[in-house]
Design a protein around this motif. Structure first.
Motif, PDB file in Angstrom:
ATOM      1  N   GLY A   8     -41.401 -28.016  20.067  1.00  0.00           N
ATOM      2  CA  GLY A   8     -41.419 -26.719  19.384  1.00  0.00           C
ATOM      3  C   GLY A   8     -40.613 -25.660  20.107  1.00  0.00           C
ATOM      4  N   THR A   9     -40.268 -24.610  19.382  1.00  0.00           N
ATOM      5  CA  THR A   9     -39.549 -23.493  19.987  1.00  0.00           C
ATOM      6  C   THR A   9     -40.402 -22.873  21.090  1.00  0.00           C
ATOM      7  OG1 THR A   9     -38.630 -23.067  17.815  1.00  0.00           O
ATOM      8  CG2 THR A   9     -38.394 -21.316  19.455  1.00  0.00           C
ATOM      9  N   SER A  10     -41.701 -22.668  20.790  1.00  0.00           N
ATOM     10  CA  SER A  10     -42.589 -22.020  21.755  1.00  0.00           C
ATOM     11  C   SER A  10     -43.434 -23.032  22.521  1.00  0.00           C
ATOM     12  CB  SER A  10     -43.529 -21.054  21.038  1.00  0.00           C
ATOM     13  OG  SER A  10     -42.789 -20.144  20.262  1.00  0.00           O
ATOM     14  N   TYR A  11     -43.994 -24.018  21.804  1.00  0.00           N
ATOM     15  CA  TYR A  11     -44.887 -25.002  22.427  1.00  0.00           C
ATOM     16  C   TYR A  11     -44.499 -26.406  22.000  1.00  0.00           C
ATOM     17  CZ  TYR A  11     -47.931 -21.127  23.656  1.00  0.00           C
ATOM     18  OH  TYR A  11     -48.426 -19.971  24.205  1.00  0.00           O
ATOM     19  N   SER A  12     -44.703 -27.372  22.911  1.00  0.00           N
ATOM     20  CA  SER A  12     -44.468 -28.774  22.586  1.00  0.00           C
ATOM     21  C   SER A  12     -45.757 -29.563  22.754  1.00  0.00           C
ATOM     22  CB  SER A  12     -43.384 -29.359  23.494  1.00  0.00           C
ATOM     23  OG  SER A  12     -42.146 -28.748  23.199  1.00  0.00           O
ATOM     24  N   PRO A 162     -35.557 -23.899  24.710  1.00  0.00           N
ATOM     25  CA  PRO A 162     -34.196 -24.421  24.514  1.00  0.00           C
ATOM     26  C   PRO A 162     -33.919 -24.819  23.064  1.00  0.00           C
ATOM     27  CG  PRO A 162     -35.553 -25.978  25.758  1.00  0.00           C
ATOM     28  CD  PRO A 162     -36.334 -24.704  25.675  1.00  0.00           C
ATOM     29  N   LYS A 163     -34.990 -25.088  22.272  1.00  0.00           N
ATOM     30  CA  LYS A 163     -34.766 -25.479  20.868  1.00  0.00           C
ATOM     31  C   LYS A 163     -33.984 -24.407  20.112  1.00  0.00           C
ATOM     32  CE  LYS A 163     -37.568 -27.047  16.893  1.00  0.00           C
ATOM     33  NZ  LYS A 163     -38.969 -27.106  16.413  1.00  0.00           N
ATOM     34  N   SER A 164     -34.189 -23.144  20.512  1.00  0.00           N
ATOM     35  CA  SER A 164     -33.509 -22.042  19.816  1.00  0.00           C
ATOM     36  C   SER A 164     -32.003 -22.100  19.965  1.00  0.00           C
ATOM     37  CB  SER A 164     -33.945 -20.692  20.388  1.00  0.00           C
ATOM     38  OG  SER A 164     -35.307 -20.595  20.401  1.00  0.00           O
ATOM     39  N   GLY A 270     -42.800 -20.544  16.078  1.00  0.00           N
ATOM     40  CA  GLY A 270     -42.116 -19.525  16.862  1.00  0.00           C
ATOM     41  C   GLY A 270     -40.713 -19.260  16.333  1.00  0.00           C
ATOM     42  N   GLY A 271     -39.983 -20.361  16.003  1.00  0.00           N
ATOM     43  CA  GLY A 271     -38.587 -20.205  15.628  1.00  0.00           C
ATOM     44  C   GLY A 271     -38.310 -20.353  14.148  1.00  0.00           C
ATOM     45  N   THR A 272     -39.112 -21.174  13.468  1.00  0.00           N
ATOM     46  CA  THR A 272     -38.828 -21.446  12.052  1.00  0.00           C
ATOM     47  C   THR A 272     -40.103 -21.461  11.222  1.00  0.00           C
ATOM     48  OG1 THR A 272     -38.977 -23.852  12.372  1.00  0.00           O
ATOM     49  CG2 THR A 272     -36.788 -22.874  12.591  1.00  0.00           C
ATOM     50  N   THR A 273     -39.895 -21.259   9.913  1.00  0.00           N
ATOM     51  CA  THR A 273     -40.985 -21.362   8.934  1.00  0.00           C
ATOM     52  C   THR A 273     -40.593 -22.484   7.985  1.00  0.00           C
ATOM     53  OG1 THR A 273     -41.538 -19.043   9.137  1.00  0.00           O
ATOM     54  CG2 THR A 273     -42.175 -20.130   7.084  1.00  0.00           C
ATOM     55  N   VAL A 374     -44.612  -8.290  25.365  1.00  0.00           N
ATOM     56  CA  VAL A 374     -44.365  -8.064  23.928  1.00  0.00           C
ATOM     57  C   VAL A 374     -45.180  -9.074  23.114  1.00  0.00           C
ATOM     58  CG1 VAL A 374     -42.621  -8.169  22.105  1.00  0.00           C
ATOM     59  CG2 VAL A 374     -42.040  -7.126  24.310  1.00  0.00           C
ATOM     60  N   GLU A 375     -45.118 -10.352  23.516  1.00  0.00           N
ATOM     61  CA  GLU A 375     -45.835 -11.386  22.756  1.00  0.00           C
ATOM     62  C   GLU A 375     -47.340 -11.148  22.800  1.00  0.00           C
ATOM     63  OE1 GLU A 375     -45.324 -15.450  24.054  1.00  0.00           O
ATOM     64  OE2 GLU A 375     -46.043 -16.226  22.131  1.00  0.00           O
ATOM     65  N   SER A 376     -47.865 -10.795  23.998  1.00  0.00           N
ATOM     66  CA  SER A 376     -49.315 -10.525  24.086  1.00  0.00           C
ATOM     67  C   SER A 376     -49.700  -9.350  23.199  1.00  0.00           C
ATOM     68  CB  SER A 376     -49.737 -10.133  25.494  1.00  0.00           C
ATOM     69  OG  SER A 376     -49.367 -11.087  26.359  1.00  0.00           O
ATOM     70  N   THR A 377     -48.844  -8.328  23.171  1.00  0.00           N
ATOM     71  CA  THR A 377     -49.143  -7.170  22.323  1.00  0.00           C
ATOM     72  C   THR A 377     -49.235  -7.617  20.869  1.00  0.00           C
ATOM     73  OG1 THR A 377     -47.997  -5.726  23.880  1.00  0.00           O
ATOM     74  CG2 THR A 377     -48.306  -4.868  21.652  1.00  0.00           C
ATOM     75  N   LYS A 378     -48.258  -8.440  20.448  1.00  0.00           N
ATOM     76  CA  LYS A 378     -48.272  -8.944  19.058  1.00  0.00           C
ATOM     77  C   LYS A 378     -49.562  -9.719  18.783  1.00  0.00           C
ATOM     78  CE  LYS A 378     -46.307 -12.874  18.191  1.00  0.00           C
ATOM     79  NZ  LYS A 378     -45.338 -13.960  18.019  1.00  0.00           N
ATOM     80  N   ILE A 379     -49.948 -10.599  19.719  1.00  0.00           N
ATOM     81  CA  ILE A 379     -51.139 -11.427  19.483  1.00  0.00           C
ATOM     82  C   ILE A 379     -52.404 -10.563  19.478  1.00  0.00           C
ATOM     83  CG2 ILE A 379     -52.537 -13.303  20.476  1.00  0.00           C
ATOM     84  CD1 ILE A 379     -49.885 -14.673  21.234  1.00  0.00           C
ATOM     85  N   GLY A 444     -49.167 -23.916  12.425  1.00  0.00           N
ATOM     86  CA  GLY A 444     -48.203 -23.146  13.227  1.00  0.00           C
ATOM     87  C   GLY A 444     -48.886 -21.918  13.815  1.00  0.00           C
ATOM     88  N   GLY A 445     -48.451 -21.552  15.023  1.00  0.00           N
ATOM     89  CA  GLY A 445     -49.096 -20.464  15.769  1.00  0.00           C
ATOM     90  C   GLY A 445     -49.179 -19.148  15.010  1.00  0.00           C
ATOM     91  N   MET A 446     -48.117 -18.816  14.258  1.00  0.00           N
ATOM     92  CA  MET A 446     -48.115 -17.532  13.552  1.00  0.00           C
ATOM     93  C   MET A 446     -49.102 -17.511  12.391  1.00  0.00           C
ATOM     94  SD  MET A 446     -46.304 -15.044  14.773  1.00  0.00           S
ATOM     95  CE  MET A 446     -46.071 -13.935  13.399  1.00  0.00           C
TER      96      MET A 446
END
Ligand SMILES: Nc1ncnc2c1ncn2[C@@H]1O[C@H](COP(=O)(O)OP(=O)(O)OP(=O)(O)O)[C@@H](O)[C@H]1O
Ligand SMILES: [Mg+2]
Length: 486
Positions: A8-12, A162-164, A270-273, A374-379, A444-446
């Protein structure tokens, strides 16, 4: 044994089917790890050169040696001149012309040259040592620990998401580096899975997004698959195949559905929907009716929140610093942009407090710290009305308070893209694929974010919403796919 790998972009994550059950591989205590790797080797930095006692002794030895040679050359020239003076007049001139005039250099010049030579030898040694240790996998650290190691060491290389980068125009040496990094990560997965499954793992089904993040259109997707295939081979896999991530999630959902029904699988990462429409459940095999995707995900919300809320603390909108410098600073997965930001030396001319804050942001690890904030703020703002980020690594007592409204504004462009995609899918189903889905399966995380679920609900108001495992929906399905392909 064949395993499923969600790179994954964020997690594998990785999983395999063992006696009919999905067995997820553990990475430390977790069933997934951040797709991040840290190489502790410091890239040689010439500015770190220091004259230690040993190097000082080396400089002195070189100065002594140069001085001896210089004296010898002067004496030799003097002797030859005396010899020429004794020759007959007709030979004297020619002989004198043959005698070189040795340079007579000051002590200061001799020392300067010696320091230069010692510094060059030192740098060559650093490069050799870095190469030798970079060849060893054992030094790499993965996941959350990679970030911690990098932040506490303050040197070395941290490669995030790195996937990004897979679908972008890459200079040959950058492409080679990315193949190497993806290879390290896949090898880490292969060895960890092999240990836990008690089997030699040499084959895998890898998830892939419907649309990779790409600057090259469809060719970016082809390049991404080529890079992953090369990386898998270098990681010791003999055979890999690819399956669209939402199709994998549909297989996983199928296995847990007793009744046959039509479902729309929506994987918001993280990177795609990525979306798949499928008939799932019951004794029959699942049937995939269509897949759709956009290269947008959680990192786009992070970037938007960073630029709208955090970067104004560094003068965005209030100084003449070009807007793209802030994008460079916020794009932590892009090694090239990060290097560009870190190398800029114009911030000394920017007025306080912005100039000093930008210079702090350039220090090793600080763009990573900021992107974490930034990510923690979003979560946090997914479930709370407000959130406070502490930025004391930038400036004493610096903090930023944000509200759910700030996040709503930052998430708006992404939610607009998501709604547009869902409407297109809905229209295509009505026009060509008949029956509307009875369920929407979210993973997916989002998909943990209530505003994302709400957007999906508004687009498919008549479908039952099923919350799948946000982290493991895709990898569970990949385990079924791997078992099917045995
Ligand atoms: N509670 C939450 N609220 C909002 N976002 C969240 C939450 N939990 C995780 N996320 C976000 O989900 C994203 C990661 O999701 P996921 O692990 O599914 O992505 P991925 O599989 O690595 O990426 P991709 O499938 O796009 O390659 C990150 O952007 C993360 O910030
Ligand atoms: Mg994913």
């Amino acid at each position: 044994m064949k395993i499923g790998i969600d790179f994954g972009t964020s997690y594998s994550a990785a999983a395999a089917l063992v006696d009919g059950d999905v067995r997820t591989i553990r990475f430390g205590e977790e069933r997934q790890f951040r797709t991040t790797v840290y190489f502790p080797e410091a890239v040689p930095d010439p500015s770190q050169f220091e004259l230690t006692d040993a190097l000082e002794a080396e400089v002195e030895a070189q100065v002594r040696n140069a001085r001896t040679q210089q004296t010898r050359a002067i004496n030799e020239a003097q002797a030859r001149r005396e010899h020429a003076a004794r020759l007959p007049a007709e030979q004297r001139e020619a002989a004198l012309a043959m005698i070189p005039t040795p340079a007579q250099r000051s002590e200061q010049d001799l020392r300067r040259d010696a320091v230069r030579a010692v510094r060059r030898q030192w740098l060559e040694l650093q490069v050799r040592e870095a190469r030798a240790s970079a060849a060893s996998l054992q030094n790499a650290v993965y996941g959350e620990e990679a970030v911690e190691a990098y932040l506490s060491e303050g040197f070395g290389n941290l490669v995030q998401s790195p996937k990004s980068m897979l679908g972008y125009q890459l200079a040959p040496h950058v492409r080679q580096t990315i193949v190497g990094i993806a290879g390290y990560i896949l090898e880490h997965i292969r060895l960890t899975a092999g240990q836990q499954l008690g089997a030699n793992v040499r084959r895998a089904v890898l998830g892939r997004p419907v649309q990779f993040r790409s600057s090259l259109g469809a060719a970016g997707g082809d390049q991404a698959l080529e890079i992953m295939t090369e990386a898998a081979a270098s990681a010791g896999f003999d055979e890999v195949s690819f399956l669209e991530e939402p199709v994998a999630a549909a297989l996983g959902y199928h296995a847990q559905s007793a009744d046959r029904h039509r479902t729309l699988v929506v994987d918001i990462g993280g990177g795609t929907t990525d979306i798949t429409l499928a008939e799932v459940g019951g004794p029959q095999a699942p049937v995939v009716l269509g897949s759709w995707g956009i290269a947008r995900g959680g990192v786009d919300v992070d970037l938007s929140l960073s630029l709208s809320r955090f970067m104004p603390l560094f003068g965005k909108g209030a100084t003449r610093v070009p807007a793209h410098h802030y994008v460079e600073a916020a794009t932590v997965h892009d090694v090239v942009r990060q290097r560009e930001f870190q190398r800029r030396d114009s911030y000394r001319e920017v007025d306080a407090p912005f100039g000093p804050r930008l210079i702090s942001l350039q220090q090793a690890g600080n763009t990573t710290r900021l992107s974490r904030a930034v990510e923690s703020t979003k979560i946090q703002l997914s479930t709370q009305g407000d959130s406070r980020a502490t930025l004391d690594y930038i400036e004493r007592d610096l903090a930023l308070a944000s509200t759910a409204d700030d996040l709503a504004r930052a998430a708006d462009p992404f939610l607009g893209n998501l709604a547009e995609l869902l409407h297109e899918v809905g229209a295509e189903i009505t026009a060509e694929l008949g029956e509307a889905p009875a369920a929407v399966f979210l993973t997916g995380g989002m998909s943990r974010a209530p505003y994302v679920r709400e957007t999906v609900r508004q687009c498919f108001p008549n479908a039952r919403q099923v919350a799948g495992d946000a982290s493991l929906g895709v990898v569970s399905g990949l385990a079924f796919a791997a078992a099917r392909e045995v």
